[in-house]
Design a protein around this motif. Structure first.
Motif, mmCIF file in Angstrom:
data_model
loop_
_atom_site.group_PDB
_atom_site.id
_atom_site.type_symbol
_atom_site.label_atom_id
_atom_site.label_comp_id
_atom_site.label_asym_id
_atom_site.label_seq_id
_atom_site.Cartn_x
_atom_site.Cartn_y
_atom_site.Cartn_z
ATOM 1 N N GLU A 263 0.835 -1.189 0.000
ATOM 2 C CA GLU A 263 0.000 0.000 0.000
ATOM 3 C C GLU A 263 0.877 1.249 0.000
ATOM 4 O O GLU A 263 2.005 1.211 0.482
ATOM 5 N N PRO A 264 0.399 2.361 -0.538
ATOM 6 C CA PRO A 264 1.220 3.579 -0.569
ATOM 7 C C PRO A 264 1.746 3.943 0.818
ATOM 8 O O PRO A 264 1.062 3.787 1.822
ATOM 9 N N THR A 265 2.991 4.397 0.835
ATOM 10 C CA THR A 265 3.633 4.772 2.088
ATOM 11 C C THR A 265 4.094 6.212 1.991
ATOM 12 O O THR A 265 4.042 6.830 0.931
ATOM 13 N N GLY A 266 4.569 6.755 3.108
ATOM 14 C CA GLY A 266 5.234 8.038 3.040
ATOM 15 C C GLY A 266 6.462 7.920 2.160
ATOM 16 O O GLY A 266 7.024 6.843 2.004
ATOM 17 N N TYR A 267 6.914 9.032 1.573
ATOM 18 C CA TYR A 267 7.961 8.936 0.564
ATOM 19 C C TYR A 267 9.221 8.268 1.112
ATOM 20 O O TYR A 267 9.848 7.469 0.435
ATOM 21 N N LEU A 268 9.585 8.585 2.342
ATOM 22 C CA LEU A 268 10.788 7.999 2.928
ATOM 23 C C LEU A 268 10.485 7.250 4.216
ATOM 24 O O LEU A 268 11.384 6.986 5.017
ATOM 25 N N GLU A 269 9.227 6.910 4.419
ATOM 26 C CA GLU A 269 8.835 6.171 5.614
ATOM 27 C C GLU A 269 8.074 4.920 5.199
ATOM 28 O O GLU A 269 7.028 5.003 4.551
#
Length: 586
Positions: A263-269
Motif C-alpha cells: 500500500e502507498p507509504t510516506g515517501y521515505l517512511e
C-alpha cells in the motif's frame, strides 16, 4: 631372566597406555560475520538534485550527494555490497545523450557490485550518432561521451535493435544480471550480462541472481526487444536453483526489476510490512521460503524495507533519493536471520545548492544530508562536467510559467493537458491527441522555463505520429488507456468520463483472462471534437511511436492502423509549443 624382562616390558607398556590424556583446551567461539547490503534502484540518470514536491525549500538526491553518501557508508564498512534493482538509464540529458554510458560511469563511481536489467535499459535502441538537442551541430558518437579512456578501444558489434544497451553493459566494470531473458531457446547473455554472479566478502560466498519484468515489451519501445522473450520469473528461478545449490553459497540475493508493491507509504517512511502483489508476490509465495535471503527490487518506485517470512525486501524509491540496506549476520551454523535486520532508510534530503544554469560553481561546503554531514563528491562533479561538455547545454530560456504545472499519473493533470494540446497543435488536421502519463517524468516549475525543464518532462526520444483509426479503435484505445494499469491517458480533443470502479472487463488478447489493462473504467458518452464518438467514423489521432508500437498494452487499439504522417520528437513539439506561447504558461 628373559621371561622376567618380558613381563616388566609389558607392564611398562600397559602403564603408558593407561596414562590419562592431557586436558583439552576449549576452542574459542568464532565471532559472527556481518555483511552489510546497500540497495538502490531506478536511478534514471539522476545526475541532479530535485526539489521535494511537498517542500520546495528542500532538495533530494543528486549524484554528488549520492556518491558522498555511499562513500561515507563504505568508510563505516569497506566490505559492504552495493546492489541495484535496475533502470539506471533514461533521465538527465547528458545520460541520454551518451545512450546510458553516463549512468554506467556513475554506477562505477559508486562502486556498484551488480545490477538488474530494467525495462528502460532498452530505451535507446541501436547505438548511433545523436545530435545535441536544440543544436544543429553533430555531437559525434555520443555513445563515448565523457569516456575518453576508451577512445582507442575496439567497439563491440552494434546490434540493430539494442546496440546501445549491449555497448553499455560490455563497457561496465560490474555485471548486469538477467536469468529470465531469452533469445530463442537460449538465455540472452551478451558480453557483460549473466544470469547470476558470485560475490565473496569476509570469507562468505554470496550469490546474486537477476530478473526482469515480463512487462518490459510494454514499458519500453517494443521494437527494441523484438526477438527477446521475458520468461516467467518463478519458472526461471526454479530452472536456476540446481546451479545455485551446487555453488555452496552462504546466502542468495536477488536484484530484480519486477511488478509488485505494498500500500502507498510516506515517501521515505515505510508502512506496515506486507507481502507485495505482482511478480514479487509470486516469488515470495510460489517458491520455497527462503529461496532468497534478500531481494533488492525496482520498477514500482516504492519503498520496501521489511522482512516477509525468511526474506528481507528492499526498494528505495527512485532517482538516487534514498539508500536502503540490510545487515546479514552469519554465525557458526550459517546465516542467522533472526540476528539479521533491515537498516533504516537513508533519505538524501538537503538544502538546495545545485547552481544549475546560473553559471556559478557548485558549493563544496559540508551539508546536512538526511542527518549526516557530507561534502559533495569531487569525482561526481567532475563526471557531470565531462558529460555536460560532451552533450551540450540545455540552459536556453524558451518560456515562463506563472505557477508550477504538475503531473498526475492517476488523473487528468494540468501538465498532461498542456502536453496533449501541444501534440494536437502540431497536426492541425488531427481530431485527437494522446500522451501516456507514465511518459511524463517531471513537473514544470514556476518562473523561467528552459530546455532542461522540458527535457526532464520528456526525456524519451519518442517521435510523434499521425495515425488513422476507426471510432471503434479509438474506443478501445481510450478503454485501455483509462483502465489504470499504466495510469490515465492525457488527452486533447476529446471529452470522456472515467469511473473509479472497474466494470466487467474485455478479454482483448484472447487468453481467457481479464488482466488489469483489460478492465473497463471508461464511461459511455465519449465525445470527439464536441460530437459523440462514432464507431464507424475515421479519426486522425496524434500519438507517439512508443504507444503506436504497443507500449502500455495499446497494441490491440492500433492493430492494422495506418500511419499517415510522421512528425518530430515529442520533446521538440513541446519546445516549439512553449516558444510560441505569447504569455506565461498556466
Amino acid at each position: 631372566m628373559q621371561r622376567t624382562l618380558l613381563h616388566r616390558s609389558c607392564l611398562l607398556a600397559l602403564l603408558v597406555a593407561c596414562k590419562p590424556p592431557p586436558p583439552q583446551v576449549a576452542a574459542e567461539p568464532q565471532p559472527n560475520v556481518v555483511l552489510r547490503i546497500v540497495a538502490l534502484n531506478d536511478f534514471h540518470g539522476a545526475l541532479y538534485e530535485r526539489r521535494v514536491r511537498s517542500d520546495q525549500g528542500k532538495a533530494i538526491g543528486g549524484l554528488p550527494w549520492l556518491a558522498s553518501a555511499v562513500e561515507a557508508l563504505r568508510g563505516d564498512d569497506p566490505d559492504l555490497i552495493l546492489l541495484d534493482g535496475g533502470d539506471q538509464f533514461q533521465g538527465a540529458w547528458p545520460v541520454n545523450a551518451s545512450q546510458g554510458m553516463g549512468s554506467v560511469q556513475a554506477m562505477e563511481l559508486l562502486g556498484l557490485d551488480a545490477s538488474a536489467i530494467g525495462n528502460h535499459e532498452f530505451d535507446y535502441g541501436a547505438r548511433a550518432q545523436r545530435p545535441n538537442a536544440g543544436d544543429a551541430g553533430d555531437a559525434g558518437d555520443a555513445g563515448d561521451a565523457g569516456d575518453a579512456g576508451d577512445a582507442g578501444a575496439a567497439k563491440p558489434p552494434q546490434h540493430p535493435l539494442r546496440g546501445a544497451l549491449e555497448a553499455a553493459v560490455a563497457r561496465a566494470s560490474y555485471p548486469f544480471l538477467a536469468a529470465n531473458i531469452y533469445e530463442g531457446d537460449e538465455r540472452w547473455l551478451p558480453e557483460g550480462v549473466a544470469p547470476w554472479t558470485l560475490i565473496e566478502r569476509r570469507g562468505k560466498r554470496i550469490g546474486v541472481v537477476g530478473l526482469s519484468t515480463t512487462e518490459t515489451p510494454q514499458t519500453t519501445v517494443p521494437a527494441h526487444v523484438q526477438g527477446l522473450t521475458f520468461a516467467d520469473p518463478v519458472a526461471s528461478v526454479r530452472r536456476l536453483l540446481p546451479e545455485l545449490e551446487a555453488a555452496d553459497l552462504d546466502a542468495t540475493l536477488l536484484v530484480a526489476h519486477l511488478t509488485g508493491s505494498c500500500e502507498p507509504t510516506g515517501y521515505l517512511e515505510a508502512g506496515e510490512p506486507c507481502t507485495p502483489d505482482g511478480e514479487i508476490g509470486r516469488l515470495l509465495t510460489e517458491l520455497p521460503p527462503g529461496t532468497f535471503d534478500v531481494m533488492i527490487l525496482g520498477h514500482a518506485h516504492t519503498l520496501l524495507a521489511h522482512r516477509v517470512d525468511q526474506t528481507f525486501l528492499l526498494e528505495s524509491r527512485a532517482h538516487g533519493h534514498a539508500l536502503g540496506g540490510a545487515e546479514l549476520v552469519f554465525g557458526p551454523d550459517g546465516l542467522d536471520l533472526d540476528a539479521s535486520s533491515v537498516r533504516p532508510v537513508w533519505g538524501l534530503v538537503h538544502d538546495p545548492v545545485d547552481p544549475g544554469c546560473s553559471g556559478a560553481a557548485f558549493p563544496t561546503d559540508p551539508l546536512d544530508v538526511g542527518g549526516r554531514m557530507l561534502s559533495p563528491s569531487a569525482p561526481a562533479l567532475e563526471l557531470i562536467a565531462s558529460l555536460e561538455a560532451a552533450s551540450g547545454s540545455l540552459c536556453e530560456e524558451i518560456a515562463c510559467a506563472d505557477h508550477p504545472l504538475q503531473r498526475d499519473r492517476a488523473a487528468e493533470s494540468e501538465l498532461g493537458n498542456w502536453l496533449a494540446d501541444a501534440m494536437l497543435g502540431a497536426f492541425p488536421e488531427a481530431d485527437l491527441a494522446i500522451q501516456n502519463s507514465g511518459g511524463i517524468r517531471s513537473d514544470l516549475p514556476e518562473g523561467p522555463i528552459r530546455r532542461e525543464h522540458l527535457q526532464a518532462v520528456m526525456p524519451f526520444d519518442n517521435r510523434t505520429l499521425l495515425v488513422e483509426l476507426t471510432g471503434a479503435q479509438v474506443r478501445t484505445l481510450l478503454q485501455i488507456g483509462t483502465s489504470g494499469a499504466h495510469g490515465i491517458l492525457q488527452v486533447a480533443g476529446a471529452h470522456l468520463t472515467v469511473s473509479p470502479e472497474a466494470h466487467p472487463g474485455v478479454d482483448l488478447d484472447g487468453d481467457g483472462e481479464i488482466a488489469d489493462w483489460e478492465q473497463v473504467r471508461l464511461c459511455p458518452g465519449v465525445q470527439i471534437g464536441g460530437q459523440p464518438l462514432s464507431d464507424e467514423a475515421i479519426y486522425k489521432v496524434v500519438t507517439s511511436d512508443f504507444l503506436y508500437t504497443g507500449g502500455d498494452h495499446l497494441g490491440p487499439a492500433f492493430e492494422g492502423a495506418e500511419v499517415i504522417d510522421e512528425g518530430p520528437l515529442l520533446r521538440e513539439v513541446f519546445y516549439a509549443h512553449a516558444q510560441a506561447a505569447t504569455e506565461c504558461l498556466g
